[in-house]
Motif scaffolding. Structure first.
Motif, PDB file in Angstrom:
ATOM      1  N   GLN A  37      -6.114  10.286  -1.433  1.00 20.75           N
ATOM      2  CA  GLN A  37      -5.649  10.312  -2.814  1.00 20.75           C
ATOM      3  C   GLN A  37      -4.329   9.539  -2.967  1.00 20.75           C
ATOM      4  O   GLN A  37      -4.155   8.785  -3.930  1.00 20.75           O
ATOM      5  CB  GLN A  37      -5.483  11.750  -3.286  1.00 20.75           C
ATOM      6  N   LEU A  38      -3.408   9.713  -2.024  1.00 21.22           N
ATOM      7  CA  LEU A  38      -2.139   8.981  -2.083  1.00 21.22           C
ATOM      8  C   LEU A  38      -2.361   7.478  -1.929  1.00 21.22           C
ATOM      9  O   LEU A  38      -1.721   6.676  -2.608  1.00 21.22           O
ATOM     10  CB  LEU A  38      -1.177   9.501  -1.010  1.00 21.22           C
ATOM     11  N   MET A  39      -3.279   7.094  -1.063  1.00 26.63           N
ATOM     12  CA  MET A  39      -3.586   5.671  -0.890  1.00 26.63           C
ATOM     13  C   MET A  39      -4.219   5.087  -2.156  1.00 26.63           C
ATOM     14  O   MET A  39      -3.892   3.967  -2.543  1.00 26.63           O
ATOM     15  CB  MET A  39      -4.508   5.454   0.315  1.00 26.63           C
ATOM     16  N   ARG A  40      -5.087   5.840  -2.806  1.00 26.41           N
ATOM     17  CA  ARG A  40      -5.677   5.371  -4.070  1.00 26.41           C
ATOM     18  C   ARG A  40      -4.576   5.131  -5.101  1.00 26.41           C
ATOM     19  O   ARG A  40      -4.569   4.118  -5.800  1.00 26.41           O
ATOM     20  CB  ARG A  40      -6.687   6.379  -4.609  1.00 26.41           C
TER      21      ARG A  40
ATOM     22  N   ALA B 109      -3.416   1.618  -6.736  1.00 23.88           N
ATOM     23  CA  ALA B 109      -3.497   1.501  -8.192  1.00 23.88           C
ATOM     24  C   ALA B 109      -2.133   1.195  -8.816  1.00 23.88           C
ATOM     25  O   ALA B 109      -2.030   1.008 -10.022  1.00 23.88           O
ATOM     26  CB  ALA B 109      -4.063   2.794  -8.796  1.00 23.88           C
ATOM     27  N   GLY B 110      -1.099   1.170  -7.989  1.00 21.50           N
ATOM     28  CA  GLY B 110       0.235   0.847  -8.490  1.00 21.50           C
ATOM     29  C   GLY B 110       0.962   1.999  -9.140  1.00 21.50           C
ATOM     30  O   GLY B 110       1.929   1.791  -9.876  1.00 21.50           O
ATOM     31  N   GLU B 111       0.518   3.223  -8.865  1.00 17.74           N
ATOM     32  CA  GLU B 111       1.213   4.389  -9.429  1.00 17.74           C
ATOM     33  C   GLU B 111       2.639   4.420  -8.896  1.00 17.74           C
ATOM     34  O   GLU B 111       2.864   4.333  -7.692  1.00 17.74           O
ATOM     35  CB  GLU B 111       0.475   5.676  -9.057  1.00 17.74           C
ATOM     36  N   LYS B 112       3.585   4.568  -9.788  1.00 14.19           N
ATOM     37  CA  LYS B 112       4.995   4.571  -9.387  1.00 14.19           C
ATOM     38  C   LYS B 112       5.450   5.930  -8.857  1.00 14.19           C
ATOM     39  O   LYS B 112       6.377   6.001  -8.072  1.00 14.19           O
ATOM     40  CB  LYS B 112       5.858   4.158 -10.561  1.00 14.19           C
TER      41      LYS B 112
ATOM     42  N   GLU C  23       1.056   4.205   7.656  1.00 14.86           N
ATOM     43  CA  GLU C  23       0.217   3.437   8.574  1.00 14.86           C
ATOM     44  C   GLU C  23      -0.902   2.718   7.815  1.00 14.86           C
ATOM     45  O   GLU C  23      -1.153   1.525   8.039  1.00 14.86           O
ATOM     46  CB  GLU C  23      -0.385   4.349   9.642  1.00 14.86           C
ATOM     47  N   ALA C  24      -1.579   3.413   6.919  1.00  8.61           N
ATOM     48  CA  ALA C  24      -2.703   2.831   6.184  1.00  8.61           C
ATOM     49  C   ALA C  24      -2.248   1.728   5.227  1.00  8.61           C
ATOM     50  O   ALA C  24      -2.935   0.723   5.061  1.00  8.61           O
ATOM     51  CB  ALA C  24      -3.453   3.920   5.417  1.00  8.61           C
ATOM     52  N   SER C  25      -1.080   1.895   4.617  1.00  7.02           N
ATOM     53  CA  SER C  25      -0.591   0.881   3.674  1.00  7.02           C
ATOM     54  C   SER C  25       0.015  -0.312   4.404  1.00  7.02           C
ATOM     55  O   SER C  25       0.052  -1.406   3.868  1.00  7.02           O
ATOM     56  CB  SER C  25       0.436   1.483   2.719  1.00  7.02           C
ATOM     57  N   ASN C  26       0.484  -0.073   5.620  1.00 11.05           N
ATOM     58  CA  ASN C  26       1.081  -1.109   6.469  1.00 11.05           C
ATOM     59  C   ASN C  26       2.203  -1.869   5.752  1.00 11.05           C
ATOM     60  O   ASN C  26       2.287  -3.078   5.809  1.00 11.05           O
ATOM     61  CB  ASN C  26       0.012  -2.083   6.968  1.00 11.05           C
ATOM     62  N   ARG C  27       3.058  -1.092   5.082  1.00 10.66           N
ATOM     63  CA  ARG C  27       4.211  -1.666   4.396  1.00 10.66           C
ATOM     64  C   ARG C  27       5.464  -0.917   4.819  1.00 10.66           C
ATOM     65  O   ARG C  27       5.410   0.273   5.121  1.00 10.66           O
ATOM     66  CB  ARG C  27       4.049  -1.544   2.889  1.00 10.66           C
ATOM     67  N   PRO C  28       6.598  -1.598   4.806  1.00  9.52           N
ATOM     68  CA  PRO C  28       7.856  -0.898   5.103  1.00  9.52           C
ATOM     69  C   PRO C  28       8.022   0.293   4.170  1.00  9.52           C
ATOM     70  O   PRO C  28       7.561   0.251   3.022  1.00  9.52           O
ATOM     71  CB  PRO C  28       8.930  -1.957   4.836  1.00  9.52           C
TER      72      PRO C  28
END
Length: 171
Positions: free
Chosen positions: A36-39, A43-46, A67-72
């Motif tokens: 749910q957090l990844m969705r 989706a760009g939820e702030k 890990e899944a988003s692979n962003r700082p």
């Protein structure tokens, strides 16, 4: 705990991907929460909220999202004590990635004050911890040099930030 995984860090060669330690796996409601957090992130939820009682695995869930988003990621805690706890937990979850600690370098800070009833002025007093200052510089350096960075910070860390020219001239 506030986590922002929407930062775009520099592209690097050696340290591009997050790799969470594999000795722990998601359990109970964690897989659904991660999904749910990844969705929401995609989706760009702030703003998203992850609720849970102490010991329910919120930090692990966020590690899996990072890990899944692979962003700082920037993890903000309301005080140094919680920031230290989160720092150690994220270091445990990401042993091969840059997990950095960025908190206020003051061991003690008493702001200036005026007491009108006594017509007394109290000077500002502060004690700076050099080790915390080194950790702040390490965190800043990691942001410039790699993409797989988790910065665990306290809200008070915003005081005394330097300009980019001063920071990049330090190494």
């Amino acid at each position: 705990m506030v986590v922002s995984a929407g930062l775009d860090g520099p592209a690097g060669d050696a340290h591009d991907e997050f790799q969470a330690a594999q000795h722990v796996s998601a359990a109970r409601d964690q897989p659904a929460a991660i999904e749910q957090l990844m969705r929401g992130l995609k989706a760009g939820e702030k703003h998203q909220v992850l609720l849970g009682v102490t010991g329910s695995g919120k930090t692990f869930t966020m590690a899996k999202v990072i890990e899944a988003s692979n962003r700082p990621a920037l993890v903000l805690a309301h005080n140094k004590t919680l920031a230290a706890q989160l720092y150690h937990e994220f270091k445990h979850f990401f042993p091969e990635n840059a997990v950095e600690y960025f908190v206020s370098y003051y061991d003690f800070y008493q702001p200036e004050a005026y007491v009108p009833s006594a017509d007394m002025y109290i000077d500002k007093e502060a004690t700076i911890n050099d080790e915390l200052d080194k950790l702040r510089m390490s965190a800043t350096r990691s942001l410039f040099e790699r993409r797989d960075v988790v910065i665990v910070a306290s809200v008070s860390c915003i005081y005394g930030l330097a300009r980019r020219k001063r920071i990049t001239g330090c190494w």
